[in-house]
Scaffold this active site. Structure first.
Site, PDB file in Angstrom:
ATOM      1  N   ASN A 199     124.188 -44.964  -0.520  1.00  0.00           N
ATOM      2  CA  ASN A 199     124.111 -44.571   0.679  1.00  0.00           C
ATOM      3  C   ASN A 199     125.131 -45.045   1.733  1.00  0.00           C
ATOM      4  O   ASN A 199     125.105 -46.454   1.848  1.00  0.00           O
ATOM      5  CB  ASN A 199     122.927 -44.518   1.228  1.00  0.00           C
ATOM      6  CG  ASN A 199     122.529 -44.346   2.699  1.00  0.00           C
ATOM      7  OD1 ASN A 199     123.342 -44.147   3.519  1.00  0.00           O
ATOM      8  ND2 ASN A 199     121.188 -44.203   3.195  1.00  0.00           N
ATOM      9  N   HIS A 242     123.653 -35.564   4.491  1.00  0.00           N
ATOM     10  CA  HIS A 242     123.840 -37.069   4.425  1.00  0.00           C
ATOM     11  C   HIS A 242     123.248 -37.502   2.946  1.00  0.00           C
ATOM     12  O   HIS A 242     122.127 -37.210   2.695  1.00  0.00           O
ATOM     13  CB  HIS A 242     123.064 -37.763   5.635  1.00  0.00           C
ATOM     14  CG  HIS A 242     122.794 -39.237   5.450  1.00  0.00           C
ATOM     15  ND1 HIS A 242     123.932 -40.171   5.163  1.00  0.00           N
ATOM     16  CD2 HIS A 242     121.787 -39.891   5.507  1.00  0.00           C
ATOM     17  CE1 HIS A 242     123.354 -41.190   5.099  1.00  0.00           C
ATOM     18  NE2 HIS A 242     122.071 -41.245   5.111  1.00  0.00           N
ATOM     19  N   CYS A 263     123.129 -43.182  10.294  1.00  0.00           N
ATOM     20  CA  CYS A 263     123.450 -41.977   9.322  1.00  0.00           C
ATOM     21  C   CYS A 263     123.798 -40.646  10.029  1.00  0.00           C
ATOM     22  O   CYS A 263     124.407 -39.773   9.360  1.00  0.00           O
ATOM     23  CB  CYS A 263     121.964 -41.912   8.553  1.00  0.00           C
ATOM     24  SG  CYS A 263     121.227 -43.394   7.672  1.00  0.00           S
TER      25      CYS A 263
END
Length: 347
Positions: free
Chosen positions: A304, A274, A116
């Site tokens: 995501n 993020h 991430c």
């Protein structure tokens, strides 16, 4: 010493849209259940055997390269961030170089595995290379193929509902204007919690290259390898542990960047976090005291996308006119490793 700036942005998501109403019955939940816990309404999945992490990255890269006003042949260095590589080795950097048709010239290609936080790590590396004069056009790509390694059953629902496929890219170039470009980056890691969010069996090619180069492989070999790829490597996540650390590390690393530049949260014109979970972003926003207009989220559309989430969101924000000349941007991420980081950018 010159500074470095983002000269061009691009993103790509696959054509197939998977709304919650399609996914929810497979994992035995409802659309409302997913939205209530994540803020996600839909995500995109790649075309099986037709798209890979590299091909999506190349699609995003071509847009970023064009917007930067250069040609693929002008790229000096490639940094590719992903947790879902086409192969275990070689890395996606060289595959992207080949996909863009720039193998005729000598250049470097670096693969980083910071999940991430991958795009921020890549941005920091590119910043160092450009501002020291080593390279003039660094291409950074964050791309992911999550759909090949999700558990589409009630057992895997906590992970499966979160993730989507996609890619984002940026071209980093020198900047001659003082106080503009990438102002500061901060990177951190703590391997204590490595197994709290992990996947142990990489490889996301799905047979793509085998079918393209079918003269080298038998039909049985293609089928066997592709099938193994699509059923291996299910991720594990301890959601509560990840959440607890994320809501602490996000504000910390953002504050670290602001402190270095003698700035306050109110000085941020746009925060692009993020896109892990809308609830995390909202908690971070509240702790920093930022208004809704100062935070950009698009997780409801894409889920995501890990290393791709920040460049996709940055690109969308720019396309929507939310990034004005001279604006102070903050990007921040937290994820598997655990790794986390932030960057301040004067646009």
């Amino acid at each position: 010493m010159k500074s470095a700036r983002i000269a061009g942005l691009g993103y790509y998501v696959p054509e197939r849209v998977v709304p919650n109403v399609e996914l929810a019955p497979l994992v035995n939940v409802s659309d409302e259940w997913i939205q209530g816990r994540t803020g996600i309404e839909q995500r995109h999945y790649r075309k099986k055997h037709g798209e890979t992490t590299t091909t999506m990255g190349a699609a995003a890269a071509r847009i970023a390269i064009d917007r930067a006003g250069i040609l693929p042949s002008d790229v000096d260095f490639i940094i590719f961030a992903t947790l879902s590589p086409d192969y275990y080795f070689p890395g996606n950097g060289v595959l992207l170089q080949r996909e863009l048709g720039i193998t005729h010239r000598a250049m470097g290609a670096l693969d980083i595995r910071n999940q991430c936080s991958g795009f921020i790590y890549a941005l920091s590396i590119a910043d160092q290379f450009v501002k020291t004069g080593k390279y003039k056009n660094v291409l950074i790509v964050g791309a992911e193929t999550h759909s090949r390694s999700l558990d589409f059953s009630p057992t895997g629902r906590d992970v499966t509902i979160l993730f989507g496929d996609g890619a984002g890219a940026a071209v980093i170039q020198p900047c001659d204007e003082p106080g503009r470009g990438i102002l500061t980056t901060h990177l951190h890691a703590d391997g204590t919690y490595a197994e709290e969010l992990a996947c142990f069996n990489p490889g996301a090619h799905g047979g793509y290259y085998l079918e393209k180069d079918s003269l080298r492989f038998t039909e049985e070999e293609i089928s066997s390898i592709a099938e193994h790829d699509d059923h291996a490597g299910l991720p594990y996540m301890n959601g509560q542990t990840v959440l607890r650390h994320a809501v602490t590390r996000f504000p910390e690393v953002i504050g670290e960047a602001l402190d270095e530049m003698n700035l306050l949260p109110k000085d941020i014109d746009l925060l692009v976090p993020h896109q892990a979970n809308l609830r995390i972003a909202q908690l971070v926003q509240k702790r920093l005291g930022l208004s809704d207009e100062k935070v950009f989220n698009n997780i409801h559309k894409f889920g995501n996308t890990t290393a791709a989430s920040i460049p996709i969101a940055l690109c969308e924000a720019w396309e929507q006119g939310k990034i004005e000349d001279g604006a102070l941007l903050c990007v921040a991420a937290f994820g598997s490793g655990f790794t986390w980081g932030s960057a301040l950018i004067r646009w």
